[in-house]
Motif scaffolding. Structure first.
Motif, PDB file in Angstrom:
ATOM      1  N   ILE A  12      -8.168   6.614   7.596  1.00  0.00           N
ATOM      2  CA  ILE A  12      -8.563   5.396   8.300  1.00  0.00           C
ATOM      3  C   ILE A  12      -9.344   5.758   9.562  1.00  0.00           C
ATOM      4  O   ILE A  12     -10.373   5.163   9.864  1.00  0.00           O
ATOM      5  CB  ILE A  12      -7.333   4.534   8.655  1.00  0.00           C
ATOM      6  CG1 ILE A  12      -6.699   3.982   7.373  1.00  0.00           C
ATOM      7  CG2 ILE A  12      -7.718   3.396   9.597  1.00  0.00           C
ATOM      8  CD1 ILE A  12      -5.348   3.339   7.590  1.00  0.00           C
ATOM      9  N   LEU A  29      -9.207  -2.609   8.037  1.00  0.00           N
ATOM     10  CA  LEU A  29      -7.765  -2.586   7.813  1.00  0.00           C
ATOM     11  C   LEU A  29      -7.323  -3.705   6.881  1.00  0.00           C
ATOM     12  O   LEU A  29      -6.451  -3.502   6.040  1.00  0.00           O
ATOM     13  CB  LEU A  29      -7.016  -2.655   9.141  1.00  0.00           C
ATOM     14  CG  LEU A  29      -7.123  -1.410  10.010  1.00  0.00           C
ATOM     15  CD1 LEU A  29      -6.411  -1.625  11.328  1.00  0.00           C
ATOM     16  CD2 LEU A  29      -6.566  -0.191   9.302  1.00  0.00           C
ATOM     17  N   GLN A  50      -2.209   0.241  10.961  1.00  0.00           N
ATOM     18  CA  GLN A  50      -2.511   0.535  12.364  1.00  0.00           C
ATOM     19  C   GLN A  50      -1.588   1.635  12.886  1.00  0.00           C
ATOM     20  O   GLN A  50      -2.030   2.532  13.610  1.00  0.00           O
ATOM     21  CB  GLN A  50      -2.339  -0.718  13.221  1.00  0.00           C
ATOM     22  CG  GLN A  50      -3.388  -1.760  13.000  1.00  0.00           C
ATOM     23  CD  GLN A  50      -3.067  -3.064  13.711  1.00  0.00           C
ATOM     24  OE1 GLN A  50      -1.907  -3.395  13.936  1.00  0.00           O
ATOM     25  NE2 GLN A  50      -4.103  -3.817  14.042  1.00  0.00           N
TER      26      GLN A  50
END
Length: 65
Positions: A12, A29, A50
């Motif tokens: 990510i 996301l 996250q």
């Protein structure tokens, strides 16, 4: 499992251009959350992604066994 979360966080981080661009990051996301939940099941909501990213940012060179 910790190693998997670390690796997801790394992916990510790299995909987001290694910074916190707010709008792009939210869209990324959300997309990843939907895709991973469809493919792998529960546990990949936006908040968890996250946290996985944050885990990688805080411990980028962690040696996890």
């Amino acid at each position: 499992m910790v190693l998997a979360y670390h690796e997801i966080g790394k992916q990510i981080y790299v995909a987001s251009g290694e910074n916190d661009r707010a709008e792009y990051g939210k869209q990324l996301l959300q997309y990843l959350s939907e895709r991973l939940t469809t493919e792998l099941g529960k546990g990949f909501n936006v908040r968890n992604l996250q946290m996985m990213r944050k885990f990688y940012v805080m411990f980028p060179n962690a040696i996890l066994i």
